[in-house]
Design a protein around this motif. Structure first.
Motif, short mmCIF file in Angstrom:
data_model
loop_
_atom_site.label_atom_id
_atom_site.label_comp_id
_atom_site.label_asym_id
_atom_site.label_seq_id
_atom_site.Cartn_x
_atom_site.Cartn_y
_atom_site.Cartn_z
N ALA A 44 14.67 -7.84 38.45
CA ALA A 44 15.62 -7.15 39.33
C ALA A 44 16.72 -8.11 39.79
O ALA A 44 17.88 -7.72 39.93
N LYS A 47 19.00 -9.07 36.74
CA LYS A 47 19.94 -7.98 36.44
C LYS A 47 21.21 -8.13 37.27
O LYS A 47 22.31 -7.86 36.80
N LEU A 51 25.33 -9.93 35.73
CA LEU A 51 26.54 -9.10 35.73
C LEU A 51 26.53 -8.14 34.55
O LEU A 51 25.59 -7.39 34.40
N GLU A 52 27.57 -8.21 33.68
CA GLU A 52 27.61 -7.27 32.56
C GLU A 52 26.96 -7.85 31.30
O GLU A 52 27.10 -7.30 30.22
N PHE A 53 26.27 -8.99 31.46
CA PHE A 53 25.73 -9.66 30.28
C PHE A 53 24.21 -9.61 30.25
O PHE A 53 23.55 -10.61 29.98
N ARG A 54 23.63 -8.45 30.56
CA ARG A 54 22.17 -8.29 30.56
C ARG A 54 21.58 -8.50 29.18
O ARG A 54 20.51 -9.07 29.04
N ASP A 100 16.71 -5.66 28.59
CA ASP A 100 17.14 -4.79 27.50
C ASP A 100 15.90 -4.13 26.90
O ASP A 100 15.27 -4.68 26.00
N PRO A 101 15.52 -2.96 27.42
CA PRO A 101 14.28 -2.34 26.96
C PRO A 101 14.31 -1.85 25.52
O PRO A 101 13.29 -1.49 24.98
N TYR A 102 15.50 -1.85 24.92
CA TYR A 102 15.60 -1.39 23.53
C TYR A 102 15.51 -2.54 22.53
O TYR A 102 15.59 -2.32 21.33
N PHE A 103 15.38 -3.75 23.03
CA PHE A 103 15.34 -4.96 22.19
C PHE A 103 13.95 -5.05 21.55
O PHE A 103 12.95 -5.22 22.24
N GLN B 82 30.32 -5.63 39.33
CA GLN B 82 29.35 -5.63 38.24
C GLN B 82 27.92 -5.50 38.75
O GLN B 82 27.05 -5.00 38.04
N ASP B 124 30.25 -0.59 31.50
CA ASP B 124 29.52 -1.48 30.59
C ASP B 124 28.52 -0.67 29.78
O ASP B 124 27.41 -0.38 30.24
N LYS B 126 27.72 -1.66 26.60
CA LYS B 126 27.47 -2.54 25.45
C LYS B 126 26.06 -2.33 24.92
O LYS B 126 25.83 -2.31 23.72
N LEU B 127 25.11 -2.21 25.87
CA LEU B 127 23.69 -2.05 25.47
C LEU B 127 23.52 -0.76 24.66
O LEU B 127 22.88 -0.75 23.62
N HIS B 131 22.60 -0.46 20.46
CA HIS B 131 21.41 0.21 19.93
C HIS B 131 21.72 1.64 19.48
O HIS B 131 20.79 2.39 19.19
#
Lengths: 196, 168
Positions: A44, A47, A51-54, A100-103, B82, B124, B126-127, B131
């Motif tokens: 948490a 995250k 910022l926008e680079f999770r 990133d739960p889709y990784f 952000q 954002d 991107k994620l 995918h």
């Protein structure tokens, strides 16, 4: 004369600078290195900090886990990995997949190491269940859960459910459907059928 | 400013897309789930976010005395924008789980900040693009409306302040 002396001193200082830098960095590489199994911050908080680079933060955590696994393979002592290090690795995989739960890769490597080498079957299955929930098109994650339940936990009934789920998903191996009828009755089949 | 952002982002996007095309040609197996439209949408959203940020910098420039302060305030707004939705989710849900408590005053402040600062994390995707996940058309529509409205507000406020300013 003074100018010449200054130039000579400068040249000597330059040579000394380059030599000392080379020697020092060479010696630094020989020092025992920290393997960086530091405290894993709660996802948490990461995250917020990422910022926008999770996605990138998730990649960094996954790379950390890979570096650790590679380093552990080089160790001579037994056991190669201590209990707290397995716990740390699980947290790293969990954090990477929270970001990133889709990784897919953290799930794959968690399943490749944690149940087999650390005996963390239930923890791995929880992680895989998270992946299966998000990656609902991926047949491999329910298959892994099903396999772990069948092979490690000897829970054939639940294993069959996950194998069935895996076979339903796109790309699921048709062989899984062949396995389905076998799994739930395996325990029955193990009992002696004939009493002489 | 917006034109500069559009041109710069377009140039960078063309380069990025060329890299993707080359990678896709050589390693097609890694592109099982892939969507050009989502990647384009992610780029457009990023562009809109940058335009919004530049509108905010105009607003800050209207009342600050030096460009450095404008820069600092814009960077702070970017960081808050952000992270504000994550911070709000954290303080509203379960801060005790990660070992801290939140006072009611802090909670109200975060909730107020959520509406004052721009929610840049909305732009954002991107994620989702990486995918090839589904992005609903209503999300796209409302996010674009939100962005345009915020830009209009920031520019209008900046114009109002500039109008009242006395130039030497």
């Amino acid at each position: 004369m003074r100018t010449l002396a200054a130039v000579i001193v400068l040249i000597l200082a330059g040579i000394l600078h380059v030599t000392s830098l080379g020697k020092a960095s060479g010696s630094y590489k020989m020092l025992p290195q920290d393997t960086d199994q530091s405290f894993v911050l709660p996802s948490a908080l990461i995250k917020i900090a990422a910022l926008e680079f999770r996605g990138l933060a998730s990649d960094v955590y996954f790379l950390k886990s890979m570096v650790f696994i590679g380093t552990a393979q080089q160790r001579k002592e037994t056991p190669r990995v201590k209990d707290w290090e397995w716990q740390w690795l699980l947290k790293v995989f969990d954090t990477a997949t929270d970001l990133d739960p889709y990784f897919f890769d953290p799930y794959y490597y968690a399943n490749a190491f944690l149940p087999w080498d650390a005996g963390m079957v239930k923890e791995t299955n929880l992680l895989l269940a998270k992946g299966s929930r998000y990656r609902d098109w991926d047949w491999m994650l329910p298959f892994f859960i099903g396999f772990n339940k069948f092979f490690f936990l000897k829970n054939d009934g639940e294993a069959a459910e996950f194998m069935m789920e895996a076979s339903r998903r796109p790309g699921g191996n048709p062989c899984l459907q062949v396995l389905l009828p076998v799994l739930p009755i395996k325990k029955i089949a193990q009992k002696p059928r004939f009493i002489f | 400013m917006a034109l500069l952002i559009i041109v710069a982002m377009s140039a960078l996007s063309v380069m990025a897309m060329t890299a993707i095309v080359l990678l896709k040609a050589t390693h097609a197996e890694y592109f099982g789930r892939f969507s050009w439209s989502l990647i384009t949408l992610a780029i457009l959203f990023n562009m809109l976010m940058l335009i919004l940020l530049s509108a905010i910098s105009f607003f800050f420039a209207s009342f600050t005395t030096s460009s450095f302060i404008t820069l600092v305030l814009t960077i702070i707004t970017y960081i808050i924008g952000q992270s504000i939705s994550s911070v709000k989710a954290l303080v509203e849900s379960s801060p005790a789980e990660i070992g801290f408590t939140v006072s009611p005053v802090t909670l109200k402040m975060v909730q107020a900040a959520y509406y004052i600062f721009p929610n840049l994390s909305l732009f954002d995707i991107k994620l989702q693009a990486s995918h090839a996940l589904t992005v609903s058309s209503s999300f796209v529509l409302w996010t674009v409306i939100y962005g345009i409205v915020y830009i209009a507000l920031a520019i209008s406020l900046a114009a109002l302040i500039f109008r009242k300013k006395e130039f030497p």
